[in-house]
Design a protein around this motif. Structure first.
Motif, PDB file in Angstrom:
ATOM      1  N   PHE A 159       0.839  -1.192   0.000  1.00  0.00           N
ATOM      2  CA  PHE A 159       0.000   0.000   0.000  1.00  0.00           C
ATOM      3  C   PHE A 159       0.879   1.249   0.000  1.00  0.00           C
ATOM      4  CE2 PHE A 159      -3.582  -2.634   0.984  1.00  0.00           C
ATOM      5  CZ  PHE A 159      -4.718  -1.865   0.753  1.00  0.00           C
ATOM      6  N   ASP A 160       0.395   2.299  -0.662  1.00  0.00           N
ATOM      7  CA  ASP A 160       1.001   3.614  -0.501  1.00  0.00           C
ATOM      8  C   ASP A 160       0.634   4.168   0.867  1.00  0.00           C
ATOM      9  OD1 ASP A 160       2.111   3.604  -3.078  1.00  0.00           O
ATOM     10  OD2 ASP A 160       0.244   4.347  -3.955  1.00  0.00           O
ATOM     11  N   ASP A 161       1.217   5.305   1.232  1.00  0.00           N
ATOM     12  CA  ASP A 161       0.902   5.908   2.525  1.00  0.00           C
ATOM     13  C   ASP A 161      -0.588   6.245   2.641  1.00  0.00           C
ATOM     14  OD1 ASP A 161       3.521   5.742   3.312  1.00  0.00           O
ATOM     15  OD2 ASP A 161       4.008   7.825   2.805  1.00  0.00           O
ATOM     16  N   PHE A 162      -1.179   6.686   1.535  1.00  0.00           N
ATOM     17  CA  PHE A 162      -2.600   7.003   1.502  1.00  0.00           C
ATOM     18  C   PHE A 162      -3.263   6.209   0.380  1.00  0.00           C
ATOM     19  CE2 PHE A 162      -0.672  10.645   3.524  1.00  0.00           C
ATOM     20  CZ  PHE A 162      -1.581  11.010   4.515  1.00  0.00           C
ATOM     21  N   PHE A 163      -4.529   5.848   0.580  1.00  0.00           N
ATOM     22  CA  PHE A 163      -5.285   5.175  -0.473  1.00  0.00           C
ATOM     23  C   PHE A 163      -6.734   5.639  -0.399  1.00  0.00           C
ATOM     24  CE2 PHE A 163      -5.653   2.527   3.273  1.00  0.00           C
ATOM     25  CZ  PHE A 163      -6.970   2.058   3.270  1.00  0.00           C
ATOM     26  N   LEU A 164      -7.450   5.479  -1.495  1.00  0.00           N
ATOM     27  CA  LEU A 164      -8.853   5.870  -1.581  1.00  0.00           C
ATOM     28  C   LEU A 164      -9.749   4.651  -1.445  1.00  0.00           C
ATOM     29  CD1 LEU A 164      -8.681   8.370  -4.582  1.00  0.00           C
ATOM     30  CD2 LEU A 164      -8.843   8.937  -2.153  1.00  0.00           C
ATOM     31  N   SER A 165     -10.913   4.869  -0.838  1.00  0.00           N
ATOM     32  CA  SER A 165     -11.895   3.792  -0.710  1.00  0.00           C
ATOM     33  C   SER A 165     -13.299   4.386  -0.633  1.00  0.00           C
ATOM     34  CB  SER A 165     -11.631   2.960   0.551  1.00  0.00           C
ATOM     35  OG  SER A 165     -12.660   1.994   0.742  1.00  0.00           O
ATOM     36  N   TYR A 213     -16.537  -2.220  -4.083  1.00  0.00           N
ATOM     37  CA  TYR A 213     -17.557  -1.571  -4.903  1.00  0.00           C
ATOM     38  C   TYR A 213     -17.096  -1.377  -6.355  1.00  0.00           C
ATOM     39  CZ  TYR A 213     -21.244  -0.137  -1.602  1.00  0.00           C
ATOM     40  OH  TYR A 213     -22.316  -0.104  -0.739  1.00  0.00           O
ATOM     41  N   ASP A 214     -18.064  -1.498  -7.268  1.00  0.00           N
ATOM     42  CA  ASP A 214     -17.830  -1.174  -8.670  1.00  0.00           C
ATOM     43  C   ASP A 214     -17.751   0.335  -8.854  1.00  0.00           C
ATOM     44  OD1 ASP A 214     -17.888  -3.826  -9.602  1.00  0.00           O
ATOM     45  OD2 ASP A 214     -20.086  -3.811  -9.706  1.00  0.00           O
ATOM     46  N   ARG A 215     -17.345   0.737 -10.041  1.00  0.00           N
ATOM     47  CA  ARG A 215     -17.268   2.152 -10.393  1.00  0.00           C
ATOM     48  C   ARG A 215     -18.591   2.874 -10.141  1.00  0.00           C
ATOM     49  NH1 ARG A 215     -14.291   4.683 -14.551  1.00  0.00           N
ATOM     50  NH2 ARG A 215     -13.671   2.617 -15.326  1.00  0.00           N
TER      51      ARG A 215
END
Length: 314
Positions: A183-189, A238-240
């Motif tokens: 993982f990078d330091d930050f990620f989106l979810s 989740y999908d797009r």
């Protein structure tokens, strides 16, 4: 190696069209290996969509995986055809004598209800008890995470006062956990919920590790140190367009429904959302299967019955 599915399951055609390798059960029976056994307790109303979402990420691994789906026999599903459940799903009575390497418990649209008032709570509680001796690692998602914490630790969810809906940034705070590897330091979810679990409750009442959290979402991912219990409050699967469908559904009931945060370009629901969490999702599910399940589970799943250390994990 692929994921093994009933070739009639609707998700198979979708995944094949995405060039995701799936193997039907007849061909898989000729493979001379011990596949990973995974049970998915699907509590979501749109079961077929959730099947595809989870199978897409479980397929992204060199391991061969057998998947069973389970639904709550004490709950009447209004959004899934009865014949679909009868064909592709099992009940707790069907699987109570089986053993699984991994278990996934999904979210559910019941978070405004007290846990004890959910019509299938007693049945789900049976599964929480059963998994101690029949499952190695359990991944709880969204409401499934809140339910697991309430059942094991007595930690209740807290109302936020609005719907947390959108794509949010989370920071990895426990880099040494194998679940956060790559993982990078930050990620989106994506997140989609009206309630949360307080960090103070986790720190004061459990020895769970906080792996990721965010300024807007609060707690994001928790785990026991042996990774036999994993809790994720977001919806990496989740999908797009999933949040968009939820927004359109909610806005038909309430015109004041807020647009999901950081989701539609320029907050314009007419534009296609950008998919920005797929890499994090793939990494997370692959890490869970590899580090929490495959590398730790006993070859003979029946040995879980004799693994009394499970009751004392932290």
């Amino acid at each position: 190696m692929p994921i093994t599915l009933d070739k009639k399951l609707p998700a198979v055609d979708i995944l094949n069209n995405e060039n995701i390798f799936v193997m039907d059960d007849k061909r898989a029976s000729n493979q001379d290996i011990r596949p990973i056994e995974v049970l998915i307790v699907n509590l979501m109303p749109t079961k077929e969509a959730t099947e595809t979402q989870l199978l897409r990420y479980l397929s992204n691994t060199p391991l061969q995986i057998n998947v069973d789906f389970l639904y709550m026999a004490t709950h009447e599903s209004k959004n899934t055809r009865p014949e679909h459940l009868q064909t592709f799903y099992k009940t707790f009575e069907d699987i109570k004598d089986k053993y699984y390497d991994g278990l996934i418990i999904t979210g559910a649209p019941v978070e405004k209800l007290p846990f004890d008032e959910v019509d299938y709570w007693e049945e789900l509680s049976q599964i929480f008890d059963w998994k101690h001796n029949h499952v190695y690692s359990t991944l709880h998602l969204c409401w499934g995470a809140q339910a697991g914490l309430y059942y094991k630790y007595g930690i209740d969810k807290v109302k936020i006062g609005y719907k947390l809906s959108g794509v949010y940034s989370q920071k990895v705070v426990e880099r040494l956990s194998p679940l956060m590897r790559s993982f990078d330091d930050f990620f989106l979810s994506p997140h989609s919920r009206h309630t949360e679990v307080l960090e103070s409750d986790i720190l004061n009442r459990t020895n769970l590790q906080i792996l990721a959290k965010g300024d807007q979402v609060g707690l994001s991912i928790l785990s026991s140190r042996d990774m036999r219990e994993v809790y994720s409050f977001g919806h990496l699967e989740y999908d797009r367009d999933t949040l968009g469908k939820e927004y359109l559904r909610d806005s038909k009931l309430n015109k004041k429904t807020a647009i999901p945060v950081n989701y539609f370009p320029k907050d314009d629901p007419e534009q296609e959302p950008e998919l920005r969490w797929s890499l994090a999702a793939s990494t997370f599910f692959t890490n869970w299967l590899n580090y929490a399940v495959y590398q730790e589970t006993p070859y003979r799943l029946e040995d879980l019955e004799r693994d009394s250390s499970y009751y004392g994990y932290l």
